[in-house]
Design a protein around this motif. Structure first.
Motif, mmCIF file in Angstrom:
data_model
loop_
_atom_site.group_PDB
_atom_site.id
_atom_site.type_symbol
_atom_site.label_atom_id
_atom_site.label_comp_id
_atom_site.label_asym_id
_atom_site.label_seq_id
_atom_site.Cartn_x
_atom_site.Cartn_y
_atom_site.Cartn_z
ATOM 1 N N ARG A 30 -2.558 -17.651 102.897
ATOM 2 C CA ARG A 30 -1.935 -16.622 102.172
ATOM 3 C C ARG A 30 -0.726 -17.109 101.278
ATOM 4 N N ILE A 31 -0.782 -16.667 100.063
ATOM 5 C CA ILE A 31 0.349 -17.142 99.343
ATOM 6 C C ILE A 31 1.227 -15.857 98.801
ATOM 7 N N LYS A 32 2.421 -15.825 98.796
ATOM 8 C CA LYS A 32 3.437 -14.678 98.613
ATOM 9 C C LYS A 32 4.609 -15.109 97.484
ATOM 10 N N ASP A 33 4.558 -14.951 96.415
ATOM 11 C CA ASP A 33 5.410 -15.149 95.365
ATOM 12 C C ASP A 33 6.655 -13.927 95.382
ATOM 13 N N TYR A 34 7.406 -14.144 96.279
ATOM 14 C CA TYR A 34 8.252 -12.629 96.455
ATOM 15 C C TYR A 34 8.962 -12.422 95.327
#
Length: 466
Positions: free
Chosen positions: A52-56
């Motif tokens: 999972r990728i999250k670009d906060y």
């Protein structure tokens, strides 16, 4: 196994290793997808690791939302991308995560670690592994082997001892990289700045033979230019169109136009396949000519970023830029001739700069009259020639500003940091507040949507000038 790959909620920065600027400090803000995380996710997925990728910073979210996301996903691996200006805040992610999952494997990557890896690892007990250099395939090796001693390009901890393995050779064949996992990011959050349409980044090459003393490219990507195959690039373009409906691209390269034959071949292949796209790239002013630009325009190129850096030839020579003012003028003129927008970058505040040399840069920017311009301040990244010179001359006190290139990272022999900040704001105002420039940009806009976005970026620029 599960892996969580993140840009931490520590500020909206360009987290490419060669460029670590705050996005809001650009006159024309281009938010770029986390290509490093997307490449690493593809590598891990080949091992059946769920990613999972999250670009906060771009998706929105603070440390509480990171904690919530992490707790819900409960990954076995956490990978963070860091920058030099945000390193201390970035490391909060691994400290927070280890409180939730004690046996979590924590990995960090970023150009900061080319010099500061051992110091950071010693100061952050919650960080297990640091990846130095190209990270795409290293993470796969880490998860495939129980013996890390043979994995090049990593620094890690064995009990209380820090082990620094030898540097990793740069990947010669870029076509060996997996395609980035675009389905794991929200592509619509990375728009083209003028039309707000989704814009994908496609890596076309790595490396630059230049010797600019302020640039990290030599450390990050090497001096040899490594080109992807034309067919591989165009296949990826077609995949973005087919799978995501994206027709706007940033052809990412340290020096896109260096090899003339390759540029022409790439443009010809785009045209041969009948692909209707628009794209932008970065270039050096000494690698543009009429023939290259003719093919680029036909293939859909609409904008080029050009690093001119200074309007004073002595400064250009001192920073080892390897270009002349005449070449810069010719490059911008050719872009105008072919209807390709030019975005010119200047850096003011090098150790040899004074009010007169900075005035040379402002006057030269006005003379070039590109479509867009930015004035930055030099940042003494660890390991660069600029850092060494600044320390030797007592111009750098060791305090790194949070906003790289936007806030003064050093002073000059005759100018304080505060004076440099004031000169930068004045330079931007003198360029953008010209009535003729404003009228020309709005009159030449292709649509009301483009005019609206010009207005938005103009307001942002005004705030930077205050």
């Amino acid at each position: 196994m599960k892996a969580f790959l993140i840009n931490p909620p520590s500020g909206l920065f360009v987290r490419e290793d060669r460029c670590q600027s705050a996005v809001g400090d650009f006159t024309v803000s281009v938010v770029r997808p986390p290509m490093d995380l997307m490449f690493m996710a593809s590598s891990l997925e080949s091992l059946d690791i769920s990613c999972r990728i999250k670009d906060y910073p771009i998706e929105g979210g603070d440390w509480e939302s990171f904690k919530d996301d992490f707790t819900k996903f409960m990954p076995d691996i956490l990978i963070i991308s860091v920058t030099t200006p945000t390193i201390e805040k970035d490391l909060h992610a691994v400290r927070l995560a280890k409180k939730i999952v004690k046996n979590l494997l924590t990995i960090a990557k970023g150009a900061h670690f080319l010099e500061e890896d051992q110091r950071v690892l010693a100061s952050c007990k919650e960080l297990d592994v640091i990846v130095r250099g190209e990270s795409e395939l290293v993470v796969k090796e880490l998860l495939s082997s129980s013996d890390w001693s043979a994995i090049q390009g990593i620094t890690y901890r064995v009990n209380e001892r820090i082990v620094r393995n030898p540097a990793r050779e740069l990947l010669e064949n870029l076509d060996a990289l997996p395609l980035p996992a675009r389905r794991l990011v929200k592509n619509h959050l990375y728009p083209r700045p003028d039309t707000a349409e989704p814009m994908a980044v496609i890596e076309t090459s790595r490396g630059c033979p230049g010797d600019c003393i302020f640039c990290l490219v030599g450390q990050v990507s090497g001096k040899k230019i490594r080109l992807r195959s034309v067919s591989g690039i165009v296949d990826e373009v077609e995949g973005c169109i087919r799978e995501f409906g994206i027709r706007n691209f940033h052809f990412k390269s340290d020096t896109f136009t260096w090899k003339k034959e390759w540029v022409i071949e790439l443009c010809q292949e785009i045209c041969r396949r009948g692909i209707k796209i628009q794209w932008l790239c970065n270039s050096r002013v000494d690698t543009l000519d009429r023939q290259r630009l003719e093919f680029m325009k036909k293939a859909g190129c609409w904008a080029i970023g050009l690093g001119v850096e200074s309007g004073n030839q002595d400064i250009l020579d001192n920073i080892h830029k390897g270009i002349t003012l005449a070449q810069a003028q010719e490059a911008v003129s050719l872009c105008r001739e072919f209807g390709i927008l030019s975005y010119v970058y200047f850096i003011i505040g090098f150790p040899w700069d004074n009010k007169e040399t900075i005035e040379d840069s402002v006057r030269f920017a006005l003379k070039l009259d590109p479509d867009f311009v930015d004035f930055f301040l030099p940042f003494p990244f660890p390991g660069t020639g600029l850092e060494k010179i600044a320390r030797e001359q007592g111009l750098f006190d060791g305090q790194m500003p949070v906003a790289a290139y936007s806030q003064a990272g050093l002073r000059t022999a005759s100018l304080t940091r505060e004076e440099l900040m004031a000169l930068k704001k004045s330079a931007l105002a003198r360029f953008y507040l010209r009535p003729g420039y404003i009228l020309k940009k709005f009159a030449g806009a292709a649509s009301w949507r483009v005019r609206r976005n010009y207005f938005y970026h103009g307001l942002k620029a005004l705030r930077r000038m205050r």
